[in-house]
Design an enzyme around this catalytic site. Sequence first.
Site, PDB file in Angstrom:
ATOM      1  N   GLN A 121       0.644  -1.283  -0.051  1.00  0.00           N
ATOM      2  CA  GLN A 121       0.029  -0.057   0.046  1.00  0.00           C
ATOM      3  C   GLN A 121       0.941   1.235  -0.022  1.00  0.00           C
ATOM      4  OE1 GLN A 121      -2.437   1.222   3.569  1.00  0.00           O
ATOM      5  NE2 GLN A 121      -4.182   1.151   1.940  1.00  0.00           N
ATOM      6  N   GLY A 122       0.799   1.961  -0.808  1.00  0.00           N
ATOM      7  CA  GLY A 122       1.695   3.281  -1.091  1.00  0.00           C
ATOM      8  C   GLY A 122       0.758   4.224  -0.946  1.00  0.00           C
ATOM      9  N   SER A 124       0.648   6.784   2.554  1.00  0.00           N
ATOM     10  CA  SER A 124       1.195   7.593   3.242  1.00  0.00           C
ATOM     11  C   SER A 124       2.473   8.169   2.602  1.00  0.00           C
ATOM     12  CB  SER A 124       1.248   6.867   4.777  1.00  0.00           C
ATOM     13  OG  SER A 124       0.326   6.629   5.670  1.00  0.00           O
ATOM     14  N   SER A 156       3.146  -0.795   3.621  1.00  0.00           N
ATOM     15  CA  SER A 156       3.230  -1.896   4.153  1.00  0.00           C
ATOM     16  C   SER A 156       3.355  -3.090   2.870  1.00  0.00           C
ATOM     17  CB  SER A 156       1.479  -2.293   4.413  1.00  0.00           C
ATOM     18  OG  SER A 156       0.957  -1.232   5.253  1.00  0.00           O
ATOM     19  N   GLU A 239     -10.450  -1.210   4.189  1.00  0.00           N
ATOM     20  CA  GLU A 239      -9.504  -1.169   5.164  1.00  0.00           C
ATOM     21  C   GLU A 239     -10.395  -1.065   6.597  1.00  0.00           C
ATOM     22  OE1 GLU A 239      -6.637   1.860   4.832  1.00  0.00           O
ATOM     23  OE2 GLU A 239      -5.175   0.588   5.763  1.00  0.00           O
TER      24      GLU A 239
END
Length: 377
Positions: A121-122, A124, A156, A239
């Site tokens: 997951q990109g 933040s 993540s 999520e």
Amino acid sequence: MDLSCTDEEEAYRARLREWLAATLPGLPERPDPLDWPARRAYDCGWQRRLYDAGYADTHWDASPTQRLIFLEETERAGAPYVGANFVGLLHAGPTIAAEGTEAQRARWLPPILRGDEVWCQGFSEPDAGSDLASLRTKAVRDGDAYVVTGQKIWTSHAEVADWCELLVRTDPEAPKHRGITWLAMPMDAPGITVRPLRTLAGSTEFAEVFLDEVRVPVSHRVGEENDGWRVTMVTLSFERGTAFVGEVVACRRLLGELARTARKNGTWDDPVLRRRLGRLSAEFQALWRLTQANVSEAQASGGVPGAGGSVFKLHYSHARQELYDAAAAVLGPDALDLGRDWTLDRLSSLSYTIAAGTSQIQRNIVAERILGLPKGR
């Protein structure tokens, strides 16, 4: 809302229970929890077994009751959790299923279900933590590709991922909640540098990701250009609304183990501790009922969880931390042993206050979208 099991669903439970009993004894030994390459191989191997047996689609393509049965039975049997497949199965997969084109669903969903491809997951960025809409990683259109430059953090599973669900700014002149686009970026593209981050618990499940003119095909865009904030809300709904559901079942099992340990080591004689464990048992029972309501509501409204997911996420984050605080009271000095899973899990539980949106963000969502309170109060 009716979550009672039909005869067909009870038959599904019986088949699943029988399959788990026959399959779990043949699994290889679980790898070191801090060895992510080994964990990827183990988790993908388990996902492939589920796929071959016809149980891989329970994360986004089964009835709500079947999904809950799957979580209950796999946890009861001590089966592996999604692990390295977390983002693909619980974030990216459901988002592509809901927002992707037929071609995108055909390309990306089967490899996720088979355990062939792992996603990270990109979202933040260093200067846009909880204020996700302030992201500055830019993507400039160049023919049939976007050229992406910027930096992501707390990404993540980047260390072992094949794909990244990536948010980029495609219109820097637009208000910050607009001009954002959701891309599927291959992690082997030139220009990507991954630098693992070591957490308090010693794990490297997060990483910094540096993007230097990375070319991502336009065909990898999910949703319309500059409509990424809306697509992102779908991802965050999954999520917060369903991605942590399986962990509630795990916490209920851990609470039972904790009570048994307390009886053995004598801490059960403390009435204050017994009341603490009893209250936690009630908390997790209530969370499970809330889970049932949220999953059922999501199914009735087209499959995407609503703002009730923020209620769940807010309450679950604190209940999980209280569980591990109670574990420390039961274990005493052993709770400081970094070689024990309980200790690492307690350290990891601290991150749940900020994971998937901080508790303050969840309170704002509950206040504005459920209670109807004005912003800024």
